[in-house]
Scaffold this active site. Structure first.
Site, PDB file in Angstrom:
ATOM      1  N   GLU A 165       4.768  -0.072  -6.438  1.00  0.00           N
ATOM      2  CA  GLU A 165       3.818   1.010  -6.222  1.00  0.00           C
ATOM      3  C   GLU A 165       2.687   0.803  -7.220  1.00  0.00           C
ATOM      4  O   GLU A 165       2.910   0.865  -8.434  1.00  0.00           O
ATOM      5  CB  GLU A 165       4.485   2.361  -6.442  1.00  0.00           C
ATOM      6  CG  GLU A 165       3.575   3.530  -6.165  1.00  0.00           C
ATOM      7  CD  GLU A 165       4.225   4.845  -6.540  1.00  0.00           C
ATOM      8  OE1 GLU A 165       3.706   5.514  -7.455  1.00  0.00           O
ATOM      9  OE2 GLU A 165       5.268   5.178  -5.943  1.00  0.00           O
ATOM     10  N   CYS A 215       1.067   9.613  -9.558  1.00  0.00           N
ATOM     11  CA  CYS A 215       0.627   8.602  -8.596  1.00  0.00           C
ATOM     12  C   CYS A 215       0.015   9.235  -7.357  1.00  0.00           C
ATOM     13  O   CYS A 215      -0.742   8.586  -6.631  1.00  0.00           O
ATOM     14  CB  CYS A 215       1.788   7.692  -8.217  1.00  0.00           C
ATOM     15  SG  CYS A 215       3.298   8.582  -7.804  1.00  0.00           S
TER      16      CYS A 215
END
Length: 506
Positions: free
Chosen positions: A264, A301
């Site tokens: 990620e 995130c």
């Protein structure tokens, strides 16, 4: 409460070991820890132990692994006060945030345990033999998902519990039947060690192989590179920066035997404010967005760093309300000194383009981060793709598109994202219907009338997206589907029942 004395050591094959040079942690408060920084030798020892453990752990029953995950959750909860104290000291995160994150960590471990008991994830299939079929007989074919082997996991800076030592990647890999070698994050080594103690206690109580989980502390790149390139590593889970993750991804792809790298790497999580909603409640939406942008000092995130408005009613109200809310937000400590410095560089780079108007920026020093707000036209946004980079902090860019046609053009130009949000009223449905097919190709999760900074741990959650949000668009790092990353399908043809895995018999 169990002993939570910190040693700064690695956990390898069930033993707490020294190894490598030492470094001193950099907490927000309290005394720094002296921590060993492992490298190639420590990763090799942990991975060898993991491979040995896989010969047993990879063939444990679903119930045994479910009990193990539950035992880890119990052991973490037993160390709750110590985790909150050291986690807050190391990261500056408030007690309430860490308590909630601990609950999420234990909750996802228990969710995976229940998922194992159901057995649906195995995707079992059986095509029975047809010996009399013409022109050719069909053999007996059985298929199920099987664990791939030892998995390397990297800790995330922004989630010292839920995305770190016993976080989602570790929980999914252990649920799948894969031993884990975890590279600790230098931003919270004490927190990581206490969770590793909890996992070690669970391994002992459940009678599992000592190498089922390995924990290597590290403050440099050697351990991470060794973890990705070790020949026994079968897959890697990573949450972190684009540049660091891309370098590791390239190493994984450059191996003699490439392996899956589930990274990620970052996202700006665009928010499209539709015209009817903008005109009817622009100020409220601006205030709500500012609250989401500054949550956790913007260190999520899924932080919504980009808003697309259209020129017209409510645009000024949105911006004025957002600026007022951000102006009332004090500077807060960020997770590490490096994160704070990186955030300030990102803000300076946005200003340096010369096309973005600075509506708000407060200077901050040291480890603190303050909100920043920029705005520019849709034309300037399209002409300056360098602005479409994550700043990882409480900074937002508001783009004022001419109309929905230009908003759609902006949507088509987006790279992969973790999330895309639509803020809309009923009157926006037709316009949204044209936009959704574009947005669906850009993100792993589409939201309507909410903000993306809450990620529910559930069966239907997708936390991933097209590159560069993640390196594998078909995967998620949150929710029970995450287990599929660490499994592979195996077909058994004409296999005697006695040789089949237990879950395929009968």
């Amino acid at each position: 409460m169990p002993d939570t004395t910190l040693t700064g050591r690695h956990l390898i094959a069930g033993a707490w070991m020294e190894g490598g040079r030492t470094f001193r942690s950099d907490p927000v408060s309290g005394d720094p820890l002296e921590v060993h920084s492992g490298g190639v030798a420590e990763i090799d020892a942990a991975m060898q132990a993991a491979e040995e453990a896989f010969a047993t752990y990879g063939w444990t029953t679903r119930e045994a692994r479910a009990a193990f995950l539950g035992a880890i959750a119990d052991e973490i909860e037993a160390r709750g006060d110590a985790l909150t104290a050291i986690g807050s000291a190391e990261t500056g995160l408030p007690e309430a945030r860490l308590t909630g994150e601990r609950g999420r960590t234990c909750g996802q471990l228990r969710l995976f345990a229940e998922h194992l008991r159901k057995g649906v994830y195995l995707d079992r299939r059986h095509d029975r033999a047809l010996p009399d079929r013409e022109p050719l007989p069909r053999p007996d074919l059985r298929m199920m998902q099987r664990p791939i082997g030892p998995v390397g996991v990297f800790g995330a800076s922004n989630f010292p519990l839920a995305f770190s030592t016993a976080g989602g990647d570790t929980a999914a890999a252990l649920a799948a039947g894969c031993p884990v070698v975890y590279k600790g994050h230098p931003g919270h080594p004490g927190t990581g060690e206490i969770v590793a103690q909890a996992i070690a206690a669970a391994i002992a109580s459940q009678g599992l192989p000592a190498g089922t989980f390995g924990f290597v502390q590290s403050a440099d790149t050697a351990a991470g590179e060794a973890l990705v390139t070790h020949p026994l590593t079968r897959a890697v889970g990573f949450t972190g920066s684009f540049h660091g993750g891309k370098a590791l991804f390239d190493l994984a792809m450059g191996r003699d035997e490439p392996i899956p790298f589930f990274g990620e790497l970052g996202s700006i999580n665009p928010v499209f404010v539709m015209p009817e909603a903008q005109g009817a409640r622009g100020a409220d939406l601006g205030t709500g967005w500012a609250g989401s942008l500054t949550m956790g000092v913007g260190q999520f995130c899924t932080n919504p760093g980009l808003v697309i408005l259209t020129e017209g009613a409510g645009a000024d109200a949105f911006l004025d309300a957002a600026r007022a809310a951000l102006d009332g937000t004090d500077a807060q400590p960020m997770l590490t000194q490096g994160v704070a410095e990186g955030y300030r560089r990102g803000v300076a780079a946005a200003e340096g383009t010369g096309v973005a108007t600075t509506l708000l920026r407060h200077d901050s020093e040291g480890r603190a981060g303050s909100p920043a707000l920029f705005t520019l036209s849709g034309d300037d946004w399209l002409a300056h793709p360098e602005l479409a980079h994550e700043m990882f902090g409480p900074a937002g860019i508001v783009v004022r598109a001419r109309d929905m046609e230009q908003a759609a053009e902006i949507a088509r130009g987006l790279v992969g994202q973790l999330t895309v949000t639509l803020l809309m009223d009923d009157g926006d449905t037709d316009a949204a219907r044209h936009l959704v097919p574009v947005l669906e190709r850009k993100a792993g999760r589409l939201l309507v009338n909410g903000f993306p900074t809450g990620v529910e741990v559930a069966d239907a959650m997708v936390h991933g997206g097209p590159y560069p949000a993640s390196t594998n668009f078909g995967a998620t790092s949150v929710g029970t589907l995450a287990i599929r990353r660490f499994l592979r399908p195996v077909c058994y043809q004409n296999m005697p029942e006695a040789l089949l895995p237990d879950d395929l018999r009968g």
